[in-house]
Design a protein around this motif. Structure first.
Motif, PDB file in Angstrom:
ATOM      1  N   TYR A  50       0.833  -1.060   0.029  1.00 46.42           N
ATOM      2  CA  TYR A  50       0.063   0.079   0.086  1.00 46.42           C
ATOM      3  C   TYR A  50       0.769   1.348   0.065  1.00 46.42           C
ATOM      4  CZ  TYR A  50      -4.131  -2.861   1.501  1.00 46.42           C
ATOM      5  OH  TYR A  50      -5.226  -3.507   1.498  1.00 46.42           O
TER       6      TYR A  50
ATOM      7  N   SER B  71      -8.124  -1.636   9.606  1.00 49.20           N
ATOM      8  CA  SER B  71      -9.291  -1.207   8.465  1.00 49.20           C
ATOM      9  C   SER B  71     -10.295  -1.024   9.278  1.00 49.20           C
ATOM     10  CB  SER B  71      -9.448  -2.171   7.532  1.00 49.20           C
ATOM     11  OG  SER B  71      -7.961  -2.795   7.018  1.00 49.20           O
TER      12      SER B  71
ATOM     13  N   GLU C 160      -8.259   1.664   1.089  1.00 48.24           N
ATOM     14  CA  GLU C 160      -8.479   1.484   2.603  1.00 48.24           C
ATOM     15  C   GLU C 160      -8.624   2.571   3.478  1.00 48.24           C
ATOM     16  OE1 GLU C 160      -6.660  -1.682   5.826  1.00 48.24           O
ATOM     17  OE2 GLU C 160      -5.149  -0.343   4.367  1.00 48.24           O
TER      18      GLU C 160
ATOM     19  N   ASN D 275      -3.924   0.389  -2.535  1.00 48.11           N
ATOM     20  CA  ASN D 275      -3.431  -0.898  -2.750  1.00 48.11           C
ATOM     21  C   ASN D 275      -2.855  -0.921  -4.237  1.00 48.11           C
ATOM     22  OD1 ASN D 275      -3.650  -3.604  -4.046  1.00 48.11           O
ATOM     23  ND2 ASN D 275      -4.029  -4.020  -1.653  1.00 48.11           N
TER      24      ASN D 275
ATOM     25  N   ILE E 119     -11.413  -4.899   3.407  1.00 49.57           N
ATOM     26  CA  ILE E 119     -10.796  -4.945   1.969  1.00 49.57           C
ATOM     27  C   ILE E 119     -11.028  -5.986   1.141  1.00 49.57           C
ATOM     28  CG2 ILE E 119      -8.804  -3.695   3.278  1.00 49.57           C
ATOM     29  CD1 ILE E 119      -7.419  -6.513   3.256  1.00 49.57           C
TER      30      ILE E 119
END
Length: 206
Positions: free
Chosen positions: A102, A173, A149, A130, A177
């Protein structure tokens, strides 16, 4: 990828400008570098434990509002994922590894303790992009995670030298995801896959 690279280039230029201007006058923004290991897992897969080792590194700027409060912004490259712990006595061990990368943009607030000014607490939100990922369960394939995210972050830091700080942050998160794997573990009744990570950093003030 080109747009991400352009953002990082512009931000790196801004940090250099901020650090250069400090020689002539008191800085409005303070620039810094940070890097260190990640200890990660994915909530919603079939396994628990922070068994996947990763890495993060990036740049940031901060502004002090008063003696206690400051706020800032970072750009970080970070690796996340999950890994099944292998039983050394298992003659036919099952492989399961998630790897993902990421570029993250945390927006953070920091509170410094009056009684221990070297100690501070930090928290905020991070938006991540991502840029790749794989799942290996004997066959390596693309992870097919969501392209973005949103995560919360919180932790603490200790300034042990004039320009050096050690920091530990936790990130999780807010939204899934990806979809839960068959027989996956749902944490706190949240259905889906969620990155969970501890980041240990060395911070260098510029």
């Amino acid at each position: 990828m080109k747009s991400i690279a352009n953002i990082i280039t512009v931000f790196a230029g801004l940090t250099l400008i901020c650090s250069t201007q400090a020689k002539a006058q008191e800085r409005f923004f303070n620039a810094y570098l940070l890097a260190g290991p990640n200890f990660t897992q994915v909530d919603g897969d079939r396994f628990g434990g922070y068994n996947k080792l990763g890495f993060h590194g990036g740049i940031g700027i901060s502004h002090e509002y008063n003696d206690k409060w400051s706020g800032g912004f970072e750009i970080i490259y970070t690796t996340k994922g999950s890994k099944r712990r292998i039983d050394p006595e298992d003659v036919n061990p099952q492989i399961f590894i998630i790897k993902s990368q990421y570029v993250e943009f945390p927006l953070l607030a920091r509170y410094k303790l009056s009684s221990i000014p070297e100690l501070s607490f930090v928290g905020g939100l991070s938006v991540g992009v991502n840029i790749g990922g794989t799942v290996d369960d004997g066959i390596v394939r693309e992870a097919n995670f969501k392209k973005s995210e949103i995560a919360f972050q919180f932790g603490g830091a200790y300034k042990f030298q004039e320009k050096y700080t050690i920091q530990l942050r936790h990130s999780n998160s807010l939204f899934r995801i990806g979809d839960t794997y068959p027989n996956g573990l749902n944490i706190f009744n949240r259905v889906g896959l969620f990155n969970r990570i501890y980041m240990a950093s060395i911070i260098l003030d510029l």
